[in-house]
Design a protein around this motif. Structure first.
Motif, PDB file in Angstrom:
ATOM      1  N   PRO A   1     -29.748  80.033  44.591  1.00  0.00           N
ATOM      2  CA  PRO A   1     -29.605  78.821  43.753  1.00  0.00           C
ATOM      3  C   PRO A   1     -28.389  78.314  43.531  1.00  0.00           C
ATOM      4  N   ARG A   2     -28.258  77.364  43.355  1.00  0.00           N
ATOM      5  CA  ARG A   2     -26.972  76.847  42.754  1.00  0.00           C
ATOM      6  C   ARG A   2     -26.604  77.441  41.476  1.00  0.00           C
ATOM      7  N   LYS A   3     -27.770  77.524  40.644  1.00  0.00           N
ATOM      8  CA  LYS A   3     -27.606  77.965  39.153  1.00  0.00           C
ATOM      9  C   LYS A   3     -27.421  79.524  39.212  1.00  0.00           C
ATOM     10  N   HIS A   4     -26.123  79.832  38.615  1.00  0.00           N
ATOM     11  CA  HIS A   4     -25.864  81.188  38.781  1.00  0.00           C
ATOM     12  C   HIS A   4     -26.733  82.109  37.812  1.00  0.00           C
TER      13      HIS A   4
ATOM     14  N   LEU B   1     -36.709  78.989  46.476  1.00  0.00           N
ATOM     15  CA  LEU B   1     -36.157  80.068  47.297  1.00  0.00           C
ATOM     16  C   LEU B   1     -37.176  80.577  48.218  1.00  0.00           C
ATOM     17  N   MET B   2     -38.161  80.785  47.873  1.00  0.00           N
ATOM     18  CA  MET B   2     -39.214  81.382  48.707  1.00  0.00           C
ATOM     19  C   MET B   2     -39.721  80.042  49.694  1.00  0.00           C
ATOM     20  N   LEU B   3     -39.785  79.211  49.369  1.00  0.00           N
ATOM     21  CA  LEU B   3     -40.474  78.009  50.292  1.00  0.00           C
ATOM     22  C   LEU B   3     -39.250  77.703  51.224  1.00  0.00           C
ATOM     23  N   THR B   4     -38.117  77.636  50.902  1.00  0.00           N
ATOM     24  CA  THR B   4     -36.942  77.559  51.892  1.00  0.00           C
ATOM     25  C   THR B   4     -36.874  78.768  52.776  1.00  0.00           C
ATOM     26  N   ALA B   5     -37.334  79.815  52.494  1.00  0.00           N
ATOM     27  CA  ALA B   5     -37.347  80.968  53.446  1.00  0.00           C
ATOM     28  C   ALA B   5     -38.343  80.637  54.571  1.00  0.00           C
TER      29      ALA B   5
ATOM     30  N   ALA C   1     -33.575  86.109  35.130  1.00  0.00           N
ATOM     31  CA  ALA C   1     -34.441  84.821  35.299  1.00  0.00           C
ATOM     32  C   ALA C   1     -35.065  84.589  33.962  1.00  0.00           C
ATOM     33  N   ASP C   2     -35.597  83.101  33.832  1.00  0.00           N
ATOM     34  CA  ASP C   2     -36.439  83.091  32.787  1.00  0.00           C
ATOM     35  C   ASP C   2     -37.398  81.898  33.095  1.00  0.00           C
ATOM     36  N   GLU C   3     -38.377  81.689  32.271  1.00  0.00           N
ATOM     37  CA  GLU C   3     -39.288  80.619  32.595  1.00  0.00           C
ATOM     38  C   GLU C   3     -38.827  79.378  33.211  1.00  0.00           C
ATOM     39  N   SER C   4     -37.691  79.020  32.686  1.00  0.00           N
ATOM     40  CA  SER C   4     -36.625  77.881  33.042  1.00  0.00           C
ATOM     41  C   SER C   4     -36.277  77.719  34.524  1.00  0.00           C
ATOM     42  N   ASP C   5     -36.543  79.091  35.056  1.00  0.00           N
ATOM     43  CA  ASP C   5     -36.003  79.279  36.557  1.00  0.00           C
ATOM     44  C   ASP C   5     -37.575  79.366  37.504  1.00  0.00           C
ATOM     45  N   THR C   6     -38.412  78.984  37.045  1.00  0.00           N
ATOM     46  CA  THR C   6     -39.734  79.248  37.842  1.00  0.00           C
ATOM     47  C   THR C   6     -39.718  78.209  38.699  1.00  0.00           C
ATOM     48  N   GLN C   7     -39.152  77.055  38.884  1.00  0.00           N
ATOM     49  CA  GLN C   7     -39.038  75.989  40.120  1.00  0.00           C
ATOM     50  C   GLN C   7     -38.221  76.569  41.220  1.00  0.00           C
TER      51      GLN C   7
ATOM     52  N   ASP D   1     -29.462  71.874  49.679  1.00  0.00           N
ATOM     53  CA  ASP D   1     -30.173  70.595  48.969  1.00  0.00           C
ATOM     54  C   ASP D   1     -29.553  70.758  47.365  1.00  0.00           C
ATOM     55  N   ASP D   2     -29.846  70.112  46.445  1.00  0.00           N
ATOM     56  CA  ASP D   2     -29.724  69.919  45.341  1.00  0.00           C
ATOM     57  C   ASP D   2     -29.831  71.158  44.454  1.00  0.00           C
ATOM     58  N   ASP D   3     -30.819  72.162  44.918  1.00  0.00           N
ATOM     59  CA  ASP D   3     -30.915  73.431  44.065  1.00  0.00           C
ATOM     60  C   ASP D   3     -30.624  74.657  44.775  1.00  0.00           C
ATOM     61  N   VAL D   4     -30.529  74.839  46.279  1.00  0.00           N
ATOM     62  CA  VAL D   4     -30.440  75.841  46.918  1.00  0.00           C
ATOM     63  C   VAL D   4     -29.318  75.744  48.160  1.00  0.00           C
TER      64      VAL D   4
END
Length: 115
Positions: A44-47, A65-69, A54-60, A23-26
Motif C-alpha cells: 500500500p502507498r500508506k505506511h 492488495l488481494m485483488l491486485t495480486a 492495520a485497523d478498520e480504516s485500512d479494510t479497503q 495506482d493511487d492506493d498500491v
C-alpha cells in the motif's frame, strides 16, 4: 511515509524498483530475491508497519492488495495454473521490511507446508 522505510522510498521514487503495477492506493514490483519465477511484492502507498498495526480504516486497501495480486497473476499467465499470496507479520514469520507487503508467487509448483 517513513523516511527510513525502503518501501516508502520506492513509493517516493527515491529507491529503485522494477514496478509492474501502480495506482493511487498500491504499488507492485518484482522481488529482488525471487523465490519463484513470478515473485512480486504488492504494497500500500500508506505506511503500515505490520498487519497487527492495520485497523478498520485500512479494510479497503487490504482488500485491494488481494485483488491486485489476482489481477497480476492473471496478467503473468499463472492465474489458472496456480499461485500463492503470503503476508509475513513480524520477524518470527520472516518479515524483513516493516511496511506491510503481500508476496505474489507462481510459475512453479508450490509445496505445503511452506515452512
Amino acid at each position: 511515509m517513513s523516511t527510513d522505510c525502503l518501501f516508502c522510498r520506492i513509493i517516493d521514487g527515491d529507491a529503485p524498483a522494477e514496478k509492474v503495477y501502480e495506482d493511487d492506493d498500491v504499488i507492485a514490483f518484482r522481488d529482488i530475491f525471487p523465490a519463484a519465477p513470478t515473485h512480486c511484492l504488492i504494497i500500500p502507498r500508506k505506511h503500515i508497519n505490520t498487519l497487527n498495526d492495520a485497523d478498520e480504516s485500512d479494510t479497503q486497501v487490504l482488500g485491494k492488495l488481494m485483488l491486485t495480486a489476482s489481477r497480476l497473476a492473471k496478467e503473468a499467465g499463472i492465474g489458472e495454473s496456480g499461485y500463492r499470496v503470503a503476508m509475513n507479520c513480524n520477524r518470527g514469520a520472516g518479515q524483513s521490511v516493516f511496511h506491510i507487503h503481500l508476496h505474489l508467487l507462481g510459475g512453479r509448483q508450490m509445496k505445503w507446508p511452506p515452512g
